[in-house]
Structures are given as C-alpha cells and as structure tokens.
Design a protein around this motif. Structure first.
Motif, mmCIF file in Angstrom:
data_model
loop_
_atom_site.group_PDB
_atom_site.id
_atom_site.type_symbol
_atom_site.label_atom_id
_atom_site.label_comp_id
_atom_site.label_asym_id
_atom_site.label_seq_id
_atom_site.Cartn_x
_atom_site.Cartn_y
_atom_site.Cartn_z
ATOM 1 N N TYR A 44 38.232 -24.005 16.227
ATOM 2 C CA TYR A 44 38.985 -25.002 16.262
ATOM 3 C C TYR A 44 40.349 -24.778 15.613
ATOM 4 O O TYR A 44 40.716 -23.716 14.973
ATOM 5 C CB TYR A 44 38.133 -26.021 15.606
ATOM 6 N N TRP A 57 44.143 -27.366 14.312
ATOM 7 C CA TRP A 57 44.771 -28.672 14.114
ATOM 8 C C TRP A 57 46.140 -28.734 13.804
ATOM 9 O O TRP A 57 46.784 -27.726 13.307
ATOM 10 C CB TRP A 57 43.887 -29.460 13.352
ATOM 11 N N THR A 93 48.303 -31.266 11.536
ATOM 12 C CA THR A 93 47.744 -32.691 10.823
ATOM 13 C C THR A 93 48.880 -32.803 9.638
ATOM 14 O O THR A 93 49.732 -32.226 9.393
ATOM 15 C CB THR A 93 46.393 -32.446 10.144
ATOM 16 N N ALA A 124 47.249 -26.882 19.759
ATOM 17 C CA ALA A 124 46.008 -26.728 19.138
ATOM 18 C C ALA A 124 44.978 -26.207 20.108
ATOM 19 O O ALA A 124 43.833 -25.395 19.719
ATOM 20 C CB ALA A 124 45.814 -28.019 18.738
ATOM 21 N N TYR A 167 44.798 -36.047 20.590
ATOM 22 C CA TYR A 167 46.103 -36.373 20.094
ATOM 23 C C TYR A 167 46.182 -37.744 19.959
ATOM 24 O O TYR A 167 45.970 -38.627 20.991
ATOM 25 C CB TYR A 167 47.232 -35.325 20.736
ATOM 26 N N ALA A 207 44.078 -32.142 17.513
ATOM 27 C CA ALA A 207 43.202 -31.054 17.260
ATOM 28 C C ALA A 207 42.207 -30.665 18.275
ATOM 29 O O ALA A 207 42.300 -31.440 19.444
ATOM 30 C CB ALA A 207 42.357 -31.840 15.915
ATOM 31 N N LEU A 258 39.332 -34.210 13.767
ATOM 32 C CA LEU A 258 39.809 -33.785 12.446
ATOM 33 C C LEU A 258 38.459 -33.972 11.732
ATOM 34 O O LEU A 258 38.251 -33.034 10.689
ATOM 35 C CB LEU A 258 40.891 -34.987 11.898
#
Lengths: 396, 386
Positions: free
Chosen positions: B8, B10, B12, B74, B189, B231, B325
C-alpha cells in the motif's frame, strides 16, 4: 456457479417513456436523433442529439429517468423479495447551467476565479449547490431507498462502459451471494451544452449530425440520453433469460483511442463466451458508436472472436436510433439483447445504409428481423480502454 | 476465500509516507490548518486537512488534475511495494473517485461572457474550453492512465461517490474471489476542498470553520475538517500472497438515499455479520454530535467496550479515499501493536465503546473501519492480522 436470471427490464428512451413503448419504433428502424432545440447549438461542432426534453423541475435530470426505468423493470419482475443490491452505471450529475453561471458570477464573472468574492457571494446560492446532484452515487442511493435495498449499493463510473459493467457487477454479486436480487443498469442525461461542447472539442461527435454505426459515412457519435434498468435474481421464477457470462478487460493502451489490434475487446468477448461455455451466439448487440476507429476495431474483434460461427449471427447497434447514452449505453444494449431472446425481435442499426467494408458483419439493416435467438452477446467499450461483454441466453 | 493486502501507499494530510503519517497519528496530531489552497478570506470555512506537497511532475498533467495525479502516484508506489508476479491480463485495477469537480479555472473562460439564456454559447465562450477539457474531467482518466503504466489488462472498474473507496475494495475482492483477476490494485482519491463544496457544507453547518474546532466524538463536536487524500492497496488471494500478506481484508458498501449521512438502520444493516468480538473500531468521525452518538450506539451494540480510534478524525473527511486510509492505518497499527488516540479528544464521551485518549499498546489482531458521506453512503472495511 449460481445462475442469474433476468426478471424484468425497463427503459426510458427518446422514443418512448417505457421499453414497451420504445421497442416498436426501434423495430421500425426509426431514429430519435434530431436538431437540438431546447438550447442554442449555433456553431457547436454537433447540433443534433437524441434528447428527452423534459423539464424535471429539479437539478438532477438523471434521477427521473432512472426511477421510471427501474419502476418498469421492478413491476415486470413482480416486485421480487430478497436482499436487494443496486448496481448503477452513472457519471456525475451537473447543476443547471443557470446555477453554474450564477456561481461564475459570484466569483466575479471574469475569466479568472475571484475567491475573495466567491466565498461571500456564493453563500446565497448554497441551497442550489446540491451535493446530491453532483455525486455520481446520488441516483443509486435514491434507488436503494425507493426499492428497499439492504445489500450493496454501487455506482460504476466507467464512461461508456458503465451501464453494462454495472450489470456485470450485479451478476457477480448475485453469484457471490452478496444479494439475492439486483437492480442494475445505467443512466445518461448528457444532452446539455457543456457535454456537447466538451465532446465536440474532443472531436468525438459527428459533425455531419448522423449516428450511423459501421457505415462508410460515419464521422463520430451523437449524444443520446435515457435510462435502462433490469432486475436480476438468483430465482428463476419462470423467466426465459439468464445471464450466463460476463467479462471485463482493460486495453492499457490510450486515454481515448482503442487498441487498434482490439486485444481488450477480444478478451472481453472471449471471456464472456468462455464463462457461458459457448463458442457462438445468435445475436450481437454491438457497442457500435459510429466513430471511425471504434467501429472498425469492434468489427474486427467480433469477426476474430466469433470466427467461423459469424455467419449464423446477426449484429446491430441501438446507437443508430438512440444515440450514445454514455453511462447508460451498455445497459440499453443489454435490454435489446434480452428483447431479442424473449420476442425474437432483432432491432436494426438505424442509419446504417452503406456498410464500411472494414466493418463487414451480418448487420441487421433497415428494420427488425424476427427469428428465434438462444444466445446473445452485448458489448460496451469505454474511453480509457475499459471493455465489458456479457452473454445472455435462453433458459434451458 | 481470504483476500490479503500485500502492499500500500498513500498521500494524506498527515504526510505521504506510511511511517511519517502513522507517527503523527500516534502522536495524536490532527491535520487541521488554515486552508492555503486558495485565498480563503471570504469563506465561512477557513480550515482544511490538506496534502501539503504537490504531486510530482508528470507528463500526465495534461490529462489528470491534482487528485488524479496523487492517485496515480499512490497506485504505482503500492504496486512497487507489493511487487506481485502476475500476467498482464490477470492484473485488475479498481478505482474509486468522489465525483466530478468544477475546476473553475478551466470553466471561467468559457462562462465569463455567457448570457443568462446561453444563446450563442459556443461563440460566447464554450469554444474556448481546452480540447482536453473533457478528458481532464473523465471519471476513469486516472484509471486508464494507471492501467497503461502498470500494463493492467485484466478486470477493472471505476466507482463513484463519497464511499467509492469501499465500493472499489468490494469490487476488487469480488473479482479476486470470482477468479476474474489474480492481483487487484485498488486506488481511491477525493477532495472536499473545492470552492462550491466548502460554501455548501458551511451553509449546512457540517464543517468546522476555524482551527479551534472540537474533536470528533467530543460533546462539543460541531463539524468535520474537510480534507483530501489518495491511497492505494494491492490485494491478492491469501494462498498466493505467501509471506507478503500484511493483513486480511473484507469490505462492504451500501446507501439509503439520505441527504447527508445514512441512517442508523443502514449502519446496522451494513455491519450485521461483519464484526467480530475483539475488533477495534475506527469510527466515521463526522463530528456531528447527534450522528456521532448514533454511530457509537450502533457500534456499541455490536462491539460493547471496544476500543475506538479515528483515522478520519485526524486526517479529515476525505470522501472516497476514506476506506483505503482506514485499511492502511488499521493494518499498520495492528501490526505495530499500538492504537492511536482520537486526535484532540481530551475526555471520554458516554458511550458503549471506549475512545482512545492516548496512544496505547494493544494485542488486538482485528479491526473495522466505518465511513459515511452524502448522499446516504456508507462503507466498511475489516482488517485481520494473519
């Protein structure tokens, strides 16, 4: 694998307020494509469309179309019981142009956006900025409420493949046991100045003002609008049609142009046929947009996948009559395929008069053909190279 | 069949690296700052949970707007982290996006000289839209570009709406279970930091207006912090993930037509049969006193006494990106054996669950994340350590 049955179909089209009312003019080869008169299209690259000219009185033109189509399908399905899921192909809604213009003026009305003014002056417009209008998921959410969905509620925003991809997803959810009944389909309400301008600037629309899939004269698509919804179920309940295969692929090639080799389109069709355990179908409801490259690539792909079984197949595209519904397109194609199996009515490709040799297929020309159909393939291919194919067939 | 997370990444409001953002989450930080995305003086809502770094320069800036570029970054980073071995036609791609945004700087030149009846609208401005304007606003443009970059030729969908991340997870998991793909890259997103969105939310009184905004789940909660995020996760069937499994994942989505958050009944329906007794809870954090209490009552009825954390209370409401997230944050926290506090919450509210006020160690091995958004949309994820 759980079987999935088609319990009901419904549609609102520019040729009729229901599918039942629409199928007769469609069978006659009539087209809904007309000069746009409800707004000024002077000098637009394309000045025609297949419009549904209703003033809904609210901001979201998608909603009344989808609700009406869903009601027709739901009634035909006999108001089925069981955990309901909703799977809808839909793009974002848009506020009325008057609201957009008012917001522009609140931002100073010049060519640049004045945040200082907007933050204050747009407050009086807040009630007109309705999140439920803009959200792609707004229509599915309302359908969930109206029909009492307790299962998944999903909105597929996959451009021109949205509607069929939503039906494929609903089918898959039924097979997985995520729900027992699925309300699926798509809606497009894009005959508005912004969409006609945007697609026109892209060069995607017909400047001749004609939707004629697979014809030598084709030069782009014509925007249409409408909604097509179906009710699918894991219970057969006497229905004649089942969904027996579905597949989706990605071209991974280009943002707008299809892979010229048609690998993605072939993969989707072959995948759906393989899942259905078939190497032939009697009818293909093609994506057939009336654009130069897409039609050629699709025709090649159909020839390649159906190969020596093609002679026993008929092919047509409903976009000749109804234009391109974008998010709703594949769903109305699915309804046409179900109709073919139920009533043996193979709708013609309106506007197709002189077949492009590069698009040579056993086309349905002029008016409908009537014959017994046991299996049909539906295609939907999107900007961005997303492909979806679904096989429907007569229940044993 | 079990589905595993194998990678993964992200972008943020608490940072763009996993370690950096988790560290701030554990410290109880809240991504609440004055909105500097555009001049905010005239707006009632002056705060935001912003991604403070710009997207990396890319040749795709012609086609993708800012959030789409973050999603692309991402997705590529998550895929690199997972490094799966998969044939191109077995790689699926499932995206979730919040919906069309106005992008006023593109629209204004076409609107500035329009009449109220839009007569001669082409000559008065529409002809001045960029030829790529439609492509820049295409719902699946990021999906298409990432497909090209990853050579993803398998199954794929883009979902829309404020819970589109949850929908994308559900779609990907369904695809993997059905055998329609072998590896699924899921990305989502969204941004709420748009001029008209901020005006509308402020008028409804659902957003915080200044940097003193009370915390989620506090008795003074009076509006959420509008945020933005992107993410991505890589999912595989557990039997194929071998030693790369970071956590098992399940997901659900639903909707009920409500104007804003969904009803209690809908939340109950969403969570029925989804939770397990030892689950930690990552709450929806709407910062609406009435809704928060209803949410906690539902969660408490399924998971009495469970620990409550709040990724979205710290990172802001991020629409379609929320479930992803939460999935990443919960996986990281469970793997590290520590729970993050509900940011800025100083005292427990009366409820059947137990809000975490200060980072604390945990032996929990599973958690659920709940998110909601208008109109009546809800998503849920459940993570379990292998």
């Amino acid at each position: 694998m759980r079987r999935v049955y088609v319990q009901g179909i419904g549609a609102v089209t520019p040729l009729g307020p229901t599918w039942r009312a629409s199928v007769v003019p469609l069978a006659e080869g009539r087209s809904a494509i007309r000069e746009v008169t409800h707004f000024d299209v002077e000098r637009f690259p394309c000045r025609v469309a297949a419009a549904i000219e209703t003033d809904t009185g609210d901001e979201d033109r998608r909603l009344p179309l989808a609700v009406a189509a869903a009601e027709e399908a739901w009634q035909e399905a006999g108001r089925p019981h069981g955990r309901l899921g909703v799977f809808l192909g839909a793009e974002s809604g848009r506020a009325r142009l008057s609201t957009i213009l008012a917001l522009c003026q609140a931002a100073g009305g010049a060519k640049t956006f004045d945040h200082g003014r907007f933050g204050k002056e747009a407050r009086s417009l807040a009630s007109r900025i309705n999140a439920a209008v803009v959200s792609p998921a707004a229509v599915a959410s309302v359908l969930a409420q109206r029909f009492g969905a307790k299962g998944p509620v999903e909105t597929i925003s996959l451009a021109c493949a949205s509607g069929l991809a939503a039906i494929a997803e609903g089918t898959r959810a039924l097979r997985a046991g995520d729900c027992e009944v699925a309300l699926c389909g798509g809606v497009g309400a894009d005959v508005d100045p912004l969409m006609l301008a945007g697609f026109g600037l892209m060069g995607a629309l017909s400047t001749r003002g004609a939707s004629c899939p697979f014809d030598v004269r084709r030069d782009g698509f014509v925007v249409g609008e409408g909604a097509a919804l179906v009710v699918l179920s894991v219970e057969q309940q006497g229905t004649a049609v089942q969904v027996s295969g579905e597949a989706r692929t990605l071209d991974a090639y280009h943002l707008t142009a299809p892979d010229p080799n048609g690998e993605g389109a072939c993969g989707a069709m072959a995948g759906a046929l393989k899942m259905a355990g078939r190497d032939r179908v009697d009818y293909v409801q093609a994506h057939g947009t009336s654009t130069a490259l897409n039609d050629e690539v699709e025709a090649q792909a159909i020839r390649r996948v159906l190969a020596n079984t093609l002679d026993g197949t008929q092919v047509s595209s409903v976009k000749g009559a109804l234009g391109h519904w974008i998010a709703g397109a594949g769903a109305i194609g699915f309804v046409c395929a179900v109709e073919a199996i139920r009533s043996g009515t193979l709708l013609p490709t309106a506007g197709l008069a002189e077949v492009d040799p590069r698009c040579a297929l056993p086309h349905v020309l002029g008016h409908s053909i009537h014959k017994k159909i046991d299996a049909a393939l539906v295609n939907a291919f999107a900007f961005g190279g997303s492909n979806c194919s679904v096989v429907v067939e007569r229940c044993a | 069949m079990t589905i595993a997370i194998t990678g993964y990444a992200w972008r943020t409001p608490l940072g763009n690296t996993i370690d950096g953002a988790i560290r701030r989450l554990l410290a109880g930080e809240r991504a609440l700052q004055r909105n500097t995305r555009f001049p905010i003086g005239g707006y009632a809502c002056k705060v935001a949970a912003m991604i403070n770094d710009d997207p990396a320069p890319s040749s795709y800036q012609r086609f993708l707007r800012r959030m789409g570029l973050y999603a692309r970054e991402a997705a590529l980073q998550a895929y690199t982290a997972a490094a799966p071995t998969v044939a191109e036609n077995r790689l699926g791609l499932f995206f979730g996006y919040g919906g069309l945004r106005a992008h006023w700087n593109d629209l204004m030149p076409g609107l500035a000289e329009q009449r109220s009846d839009f007569s001669s609208s082409w000559e008065r401005g529409f002809k001045r839209f960029h030829p790529f304007w439609m492509l820049q606003n295409l719902s699946n443009n990021a999906h298409a570009i990432v497909a090209k970059e990853l050579h993803a030729r398998g199954d794929g969908l883009t979902f829309g709406g404020a819970n589109a991340g949850a929908q994308a997870l559900v779609g990907a998991i369904r695809s993997l279970k059905a055998g329609a793909c072998d590896v699924a890259c899921v990305a989502a997103y969204d941004t709420l930091l748009e001029p008209e969105t901020l005006v509308e939310m402020a008028a409804r009184g659902v957003v915080a207006t200044d940097v003193e905004a009370p915390a989620a789940y506090s008795l003074e909660a009076s509006g959420f912090v509008p945020g933005e995020a992107a993410a991505a996760l890589v999912l595989e069937r557990a039997e194929n993930a071998a030693g790369q499994m970071l956590a098992r994942i399940e997901a659900r989505d639903t909707a009920d037509g409500s104007a804003d958050a969904p009803s209690v009944t809908t939340l109950e329906s969403l969570l029925l049969g989804f939770t397990q007794p030892e689950d930690v809870i990552d709450g929806a954090a709407r910062c609406d006193r009435a809704f928060d209490q209803r949410e906690l009552a539902v969660l408490g009825s399924y998971l009495p006494g469970a620990a409550l954390i709040s990724t979205l209370g710290a990172m802001g409401q991020v629409g379609a990106a929320a479930s992803l997230l939460q999935a990443i944050a919960l996986t990281e926290l469970l793997r590290r054996g520590v729970l993050s506090p509900v940011a800025a919450l100083t005292k427990e509210c009366a409820s059947a669950v137990r809000p975490i006020l200060k980072a604390e160690p945990t032996t929990a091995r599973s958690a659920i994340g709940l998110s909601v958004g208008p109109p009546g949309l809800a998503g849920a994820v459940r993570l379990q350590l292998p």
